[in-house]
Design an enzyme around this catalytic site. Structure first.
Site, PDB file in Angstrom:
ATOM      1  N   LEU A  55       0.936  -1.327  -0.079  1.00 30.24           N
ATOM      2  CA  LEU A  55      -0.097   0.390   0.055  1.00 30.24           C
ATOM      3  C   LEU A  55       1.010   1.237   0.370  1.00 30.24           C
ATOM      4  CD1 LEU A  55      -2.346  -0.834   3.115  1.00 30.24           C
ATOM      5  CD2 LEU A  55      -2.960  -1.377   0.504  1.00 30.24           C
ATOM      6  N   ASP A 161      -2.009  -2.014  19.694  1.00 29.26           N
ATOM      7  CA  ASP A 161      -0.853  -1.406  19.557  1.00 29.26           C
ATOM      8  C   ASP A 161      -0.978  -0.339  18.605  1.00 29.26           C
ATOM      9  OD1 ASP A 161       1.348  -0.808  19.606  1.00 29.26           O
ATOM     10  OD2 ASP A 161       2.464  -2.578  17.969  1.00 29.26           O
TER      11      ASP A 161
END
Length: 258
Positions: A55, A161
């Site tokens: 990406l 996270d």
């Protein structure tokens, strides 16, 4: 289609497998964009690997940050209202390079004390944290329930996270999150960590709170939740995080006394 490949020694296969599972869980909610996974495995030479969708990512703009705040709230809302959900996860995984225990509990306070703070504090003592700080940390763990007398967090699916390095935006402005450490817990843990290590655009927090306001007392619980990550950083990166951990523990113990 271009692919992004991460590789490492054979012992990292478990981390890659946990990453695959976490991304699949987030994708299944149909709320937040995550990278597609092409596979994971281990080569004949012992190299473990994971292949993800490549990406083109940029840092979050205010607009993309707001969209992420809305979508994260949707993720938490949808998964926090599922019947019979417990705090934890069916398998253990990792927070950074550290093991993360996800044994399930019916009490959020017990889960956070036993599966989050206790293991990190024990490792911190083994890694040279002064006994006086550890003792204060033990006192804090014993009293964790006092922070939840007036709130009952829902067991939402969490990224786990969620710092700025694990989020970005596509060229069309779509926000993306990756490198999860998923489990079910208080949604505020994601919001708390999002303020660490540089933080997200202010529009992110505003959009989240507009979509699903936080409960009173978040500012205190935020310190509790982020202590987990600061202890983890002490264990991973050393004494540079000692004073920050000490200050957080002292502040929280003072709250218990008050």
């Amino acid at each position: 289609m271009r692919r992004f490949r991460k590789s490492g020694t054979a012992d990292r296969l478990a981390m890659f497998e946990a990453e695959v599972e976490g991304l699949a869980a987030l994708r299944a909610t149909q709320t937040v964009r995550v990278p597609d996974v092409f596979g994971t495995g281990i080569d004949a030479d012992g190299t473990a690997w994971i292949e993800l969708e490549y990406l083109e990512l940029a840092p979050l703009s205010p607009q993309a940050g707001a969209r992420l705040g809305e979508r994260l709230a949707a993720l938490h809302w949808r998964t926090g209202h599922e019947a019979d959900a417990r705090y934890g996860w069916p398998r253990d995984n990792f927070i950074g390079d550290s093991p993360q225990s996800n044994r399930t509990h019916t009490s959020w306070a017990n889960f956070f004390a036993i599966e989050r703070l206790q293991p990190q504090l024990a490792r911190a003592q083994a890694n040279g944290m002064p006994r006086a700080v550890v003792s204060q940390g033990e006192r804090l763990i014993e009293g964790v329930g006092a922070f939840f007398l007036d709130v009952r967090p829902q067991p939402c699916l969490l990224h786990g996270d969620l710092w700025a390095g694990n989020a970005g935006q596509l060229p069309d402005g779509t926000p993306v999150i990756f490198d999860p450490a998923v489990y079910r817990g208080d949604r505020e843990t994601d919001l708390a960590m999002a303020e660490l290590f540089g933080g997200f655009p202010e529009a992110f927090y505003a959009a989240y709170r507009t979509t699903w306001p936080l409960d009173p007392g978040f500012e205190t619980r935020k310190t509790l939740y982020n202590l987990y990550h600061i202890l983890n950083h002490f264990n991973l990166f050393g004494a540079g995080y000692l004073n920050q951990a000490r200050r957080m523990i002292e502040r929280l113990v003072a709250e218990l006394r008050g």
